[in-house]
Scaffold this motif. Structure first.
Motif, PDB file in Angstrom:
ATOM      1  N   ASN A  73       0.965  -1.159  -0.043  1.00  0.00           N
ATOM      2  CA  ASN A  73      -0.087   0.111  -0.029  1.00  0.00           C
ATOM      3  C   ASN A  73       0.999   1.389   0.113  1.00  0.00           C
ATOM      4  OD1 ASN A  73      -2.414  -1.787   0.290  1.00  0.00           O
ATOM      5  ND2 ASN A  73      -2.646  -1.352   2.364  1.00  0.00           N
TER       6      ASN A  73
ATOM      7  N   ASN B 146       0.919   3.895   1.506  1.00  0.00           N
ATOM      8  CA  ASN B 146       0.935   4.628   2.609  1.00  0.00           C
ATOM      9  C   ASN B 146       1.790   3.854   3.605  1.00  0.00           C
ATOM     10  OD1 ASN B 146      -0.954   2.521   3.219  1.00  0.00           O
ATOM     11  ND2 ASN B 146      -2.728   4.083   3.920  1.00  0.00           N
ATOM     12  N   VAL B 147       2.553   2.832   3.178  1.00  0.00           N
ATOM     13  CA  VAL B 147       3.177   1.704   4.119  1.00  0.00           C
ATOM     14  C   VAL B 147       4.608   2.417   4.278  1.00  0.00           C
ATOM     15  CG1 VAL B 147       4.211  -0.369   4.623  1.00  0.00           C
ATOM     16  CG2 VAL B 147       1.825  -0.455   3.578  1.00  0.00           C
TER      17      VAL B 147
ATOM     18  N   HIS C  66      -3.741  -4.716   5.972  1.00  0.00           N
ATOM     19  CA  HIS C  66      -3.222  -4.175   4.747  1.00  0.00           C
ATOM     20  C   HIS C  66      -4.148  -4.223   3.631  1.00  0.00           C
ATOM     21  CE1 HIS C  66      -0.781  -4.262   1.097  1.00  0.00           C
ATOM     22  NE2 HIS C  66       0.083  -3.245   1.814  1.00  0.00           N
TER      23      HIS C  66
ATOM     24  N   PRO D 266      -1.671   1.346   6.691  1.00  0.00           N
ATOM     25  CA  PRO D 266      -0.365   1.577   6.674  1.00  0.00           C
ATOM     26  C   PRO D 266       0.345   0.236   6.996  1.00  0.00           C
ATOM     27  CG  PRO D 266      -1.038   3.413   8.012  1.00  0.00           C
ATOM     28  CD  PRO D 266      -2.216   2.587   7.954  1.00  0.00           C
TER      29      PRO D 266
ATOM     30  N   ALA E  58       0.200   2.326  11.879  1.00  0.00           N
ATOM     31  CA  ALA E  58       0.265   0.791  11.458  1.00  0.00           C
ATOM     32  C   ALA E  58       0.185  -0.090  12.643  1.00  0.00           C
ATOM     33  CB  ALA E  58       1.380   0.539  10.759  1.00  0.00           C
TER      34      ALA E  58
END
Lengths: 247, 694
Positions: free
Chosen positions: B143, B145-146, B300, B305, B344
């Motif tokens: 992703n 935003n990870v 995920h 994130p 996260a």
């Protein structure tokens, strides 16, 4: 800047409140006390001031059920000192409580006193101004932000209608906190337990209290009406009005 | 085969590259030892044997991605055999005249296997490279935003894969071609080397000298390359072939559902890499970066994130870049600055899917719990979570409601459930927060009570004496609160007399079964197990009749954590309901998104699809299904919401298993509609003692 926070335990409103047989007090058997949420904000604001500019934070509370855990929690959150006021008689109403707090503050070195703007048993928010009056210092209420200055604080006060005013208040003084700049922090239980094992609560003998000027005559839950009747149609409404002799 | 100069050159290569590689491996060992203590070496021999069996049978890999696993199997079994091939090639290099070609049957079998495995490895490796570089599956992407280390994000993982892939192709390809040149040199093929013989025909016209040279070049490309590759080995993903078996052997051996205790109570959890227990550091080196964990991660999948894969990759990349400073006594930066983001960490549902699926025995979920422990201890729990934790501390439940109202749900019953604090009972029912306070779940709790009452089961509850069992509290990292809740419950339980505990809530079930230590010594079971036993012993009589078509959702804490897969299914079918499985079932069940305290926190910003919505879509893809069956109070609320939010209201009904049981028992029949009233078994002692049908 040294800050004192006045913490108060109030009846937890998720429990059913019942009046005891005397008819002048809540039934303590069904009563569970909890920290007044506005006082929690006052404590948070004090901790933020300390983190921003140093100084000490002292949490002060009247001896009551579970007060030790509450004060240890304040220490776990970052307060430097906890003061328990012991040995007072019955404290009736905010005026008497203010007197007890003011007397106890005689032994504390403070610049700023913070407390919640109101509580479930102090809806009109009298505690902060009454304490200020007894200490002969200034007071501002409904505060949503505090910045430390030199010998003074700049505060944000909320008015109805969304109007916000900025005040500068010379110290020492008292503030009634509506909301801290952030949500009150969470004190993890393990930290509270560790503090409980390593720290001690200071105690001061309470003075003031019952001044004989106030007594509760009767305490009673609000009277409930007979309930509402849900009407399905205009015809039903007409029938009801007719039966009441309105039309 | 080699000349004297070549022999010396190879020895020198072994010494230099072997030395460099040893340095690399020792460095890894020293890094891993920087981690905090963890008990993972008890019964070491057994652990190693089991790990070798798992690896040998490719068990952990075969759990998912069948085609990739097949290709991996070709490479794995091929390389396992290649150990013999390499040894043979060394002997051939240093013993004049040694060859397996034309050396009898045993040598012939060896040749046949090496010939076939060479081809299989090449096919397997080429398939894996085509998959990664041509097919480019989405599962290998993260992703956006990870949080990912710059080197990894910049194609580091792809480069590493390419280097390893090309190494394997050259190593095996050269060995295979070398044999073909050898055959060409001999002037005839060999039936034990079918593919090499075919290739050798292409070299038939070459001069003996050229063929001799080609054999030498191939030997060096095959064997010399291994040595050249060795120093890179400890930094590459190929490292997994040594670390993964070790990591599998050193896997947590306590129950899945029992978190390790806090190591340092004065600073619980992990802020930096070296705050993590050493197995977490070993995880980073074991990681093959296959993203299987990310593929099954509900967080995920829903666009948060969190990527458990990225967490391991970030740890690995940081360690590879900074091992010297770390070993020199330097500190790792905050995990939240380079390994994964705070958002996260709080996205994890602690569903265990990442741990379950990992082929190399990694457990990224435990890292997240360690980080949560530290964050909570520092007073930085998210506001919405903090509010619930406060309620759990003050009132013993997550609903912010009065502890005294915990058993209010029982008021809707026409009998009184015994108070286990006042009278001995056979079964103590630990009801749990959701089943006690949530209005939808209360109805289910009453149904459970009515079923057991009708079956004559001797059971009781703790009424307001019960507190949250603390399963999810512990998984938010609030270890102190978990301990406090545990102490209160254990104290209450100690004063009661009972033989067994059953729970309605899989979360509660997990905590009582796995995390209460000496506090709970009697058997703990989920109500589906108890009900199935009562059905099998005919203490519960189920009527005939078909009750629609249903799919069943495995709750994480009943299924994946505790292996409770069969009882719910047997129960559903015993009630005359046809069961249709969703693609993700049993161990691979997809979390509803509520676990690990997530149910107490609001959805993250930018979430693409809630896990529960995703799951309902999966159920709807099965075609005409009447019911989505659950056996967890949290699931009931999560999925009833999800059915509405996905626009499937009226198309599928979310039901708890007990509703089928109650229907099949006739408990819900209106009096006078033809069904016989079910007498309470306890009312007729003889009937209860001797089932009519034996």
């Amino acid at each position: 800047m040294n800050t004192v926070v006045l913490l108060k335990r109030v009846p937890d409103l998720v429990e059913d409140l019942e009046v005891d047989s005397s008819g002048t007090a809540l039934d303590s058997e069904h009563l569970k006390l909890t920290l007044n949420e506005f006082d929690d904000h006052a404590l948070e604001q004090a901790l933020l001031l300390k983190e921003g500019g140093g100084g000490e934070v002292t949490a002060v509370a009247l001896d009551s059920e579970d007060v030790d855990k509450m004060l240890f929690t304040a220490l776990a959150k970052g307060a430097d000192r906890a003061l328990k006021i012991t040995g007072t008689g019955a404290v009736n109403g905010t005026s008497e409580l203010a007197e007890v707090f003011a007397q106890a503050l005689g032994s504390v070195n403070y610049d700023l006193v913070l407390t919640g703007v109101q509580a479930s048993d102090d809806i009109d928010g009298q505690l902060a101004p009454t304490v200020a009056a007894k200490l002969s210092v200034p007071c501002i209420e409904v505060i949503t932000g505090v910045e430390a200055g030199d010998g003074s604080v700049t505060v944000h006060k909320e008015y109805a209608g969304g109007v916000l005013a900025e005040f500068e208040m010379t110290l020492p003084g008292v503030l009634g906190i509506q909301a801290a700049a952030q949500s009150p922090r969470y004190a993890p239980v393990s930290k509270v337990r560790q503090i409980q094992d390593s720290a001690t609560l200071d105690e001061v003998a309470g003075a003031g209290g019952d001044n004989g000027k106030f007594s509760i005559v009767v305490m009673t839950p609000p009277e409930t009406g007979e309930g509402a009747q849900m009407l399905e149609s205009v015809e039903e409404l007409i029938a009801v009005l007719d039966s009441k002799g309105v039309i | 085969m080699l000349g004297p100069t070549e022999r010396i050159a190879f020895l020198l290569l072994v010494i230099v590259c072997g030395g460099l590689a040893t340095h690399g491996f020792l460095r890894i060992a020293r890094i891993v030892r920087l981690g905090k203590a963890a008990e993972r070496t008890d019964g070491l021999a057994g652990r190693l044997i089991n790990a070798l069996i798992d690896v040998g049978l490719q068990r952990t890999i075969a759990k998912a991605r069948p085609l990739v696993s097949l290709a991996h199997g070709f490479v794995f079994f091929g390389f396992s055999f290649y150990i013999l091939v390499n040894v043979n090639d060394l002997i051939e290099a240093y013993v004049d005249g040694w060859t397996t070609i034309g050396a009898g049957t045993l040598a012939g079998v060896f040749n046949l296997l090496s010939d076939l495995f060479s081809v299989l490895i090449l096919i397997g490796m080429l398939s894996l490279l085509v998959r990664r570089f041509v097919a480019k599956p989405k599962t290998l992407e993260f992703n956006s935003n990870v949080l990912l280390q710059a080197k990894a994000a910049g194609g580091g993982v792809r480069r590493d894969s390419l280097i390893v892939g090309v190494f394997i192709l050259i190593h095996v390809g050269a060995r295979w071609l070398g044999t073909a040149f050898h055959l060409a040199h001999n002037g005839h093929g060999d039936p034990w080397l079918p593919t090499a013989s075919v290739v050798a025909q292409g070299f038939a016209g070459m001069s003996p000298d050229t063929l001799e040279l080609a054999m030498h070049i191939c030997w060096w490309l095959a064997m010399g390359l291994i040595m050249v590759f060795l120093p890179y080995f400890p930094r590459s993903k190929h490292l997994h072939l040594m670390i993964a078996p070790l990591n599998l052997a050193l896997h947590k051996s306590t129950p899945h559902g029992e978190l390790d205790d806090v190591i340092d109570a004065s600073a619980p959890g992990a802020k930096t890499l070296t705050d993590l227990p050493w197995p977490s550091l070993l995880d980073s080196y074991s990681c093959i970066m296959c993203n299987r964990c990310q593929e099954v991660c509900p967080a995920h999948e829903s666009g948060t994130p969190l990527s458990p894969a990225a967490l391991e990759i970030n740890k690995r990349y940081w360690l590879n870049a900074n091992s010297s400073s770390l070993l020199a006594g330097g500190e790792s930066p905050m995990l939240l600055d380079f390994a994964t983001s705070s958002e996260a960490v709080w996205s994890c549902t602690t569903c265990y899917a990442c741990v379950e699926i990992c082929p190399v025995g990694n457990a990224p979920m435990f890292d997240l719990v360690e980080m949560r422990r530290s964050i909570v201890f520092e007073g930085n729990a998210p506001d919405d979570l903090a509010e619930v934790l406060r309620s759990l501390d003050e009132k013993g439940n997550s609903f912010g409601q009065s502890a005294r109202r915990r058993a209010k749900w029982t008021r809707g019953l026409d009998f009184k459930i015994p108070d286990a604090r006042k009278q001995p009972v056979e079964y103590l029912w630990f009801v749990g927060d959701f089943a006690s306070y949530d209005p939808q779940c209360q109805e289910i709790s009453r149904t459970v009570a009515r079923i057991l009452h009708a079956a004559g089961v001797d059971f009781g509850i703790l009424y307001e004496g019960e507190r949250s069992a603390g399963n999810d509290v512990r998984r938010t990292g609030e270890e102190g609160l978990f301990e406090a809740l545990t102490e209160q419950n254990v104290e209450t339980l100690a004063a009661c007399e009972f033989e067994r505990i059953f729970t309605t809530d899989p979360h509660t079930f997990n905590a009582l079964k796995n995390e209460y230590g000496d506090g709970v010594t009697v058997p703990v079971e989920h109500y589906t197990t108890l009900l199935l036993r009562l059905v099998e012993s005919e203490e519960i009589q189920l009527g005939d009749g078909s009750r629609g078509k249903a799919t069943y959702h495995d709750p994480c804490f009943l299924g994946r954590y505790n292996g409770g897969f069969d009882a719910p299914r047997a129960l559903i079918e015993a009630c005359g309901t046809e069961l249709v499985e969703m693609p993700r079932n049993r161990e691979q069940s997809f979390c509803c998104g509520a676990g690990g305290g997530r149910i107490w926190m609001k959805d993250q910003d930018g979430i693409t699809e809630r896990p529960s919505d995703n799951r309902i879509r999966e159920a709807m893809s099965l075609g005409a299904i009447d019911y989505f069956v659950v056996s967890c109070p949290k699931d009931l609320t999560m999925y009833r919401d999800a059915v509405k939010s996905t626009g499937n209201d009226g198309k599928i009904e979310v039901r708890d298993i007990v509703e089928f049981v109650a229907d099949a028992m006739g408990l819900n029949d209106e009096p006078g509609d033809g069904a016989e009233a079910i007498p309470r078994a306890g009312d007729e002692a003889e009937a209860g003692a001797a089932p009519a049908n034996g």
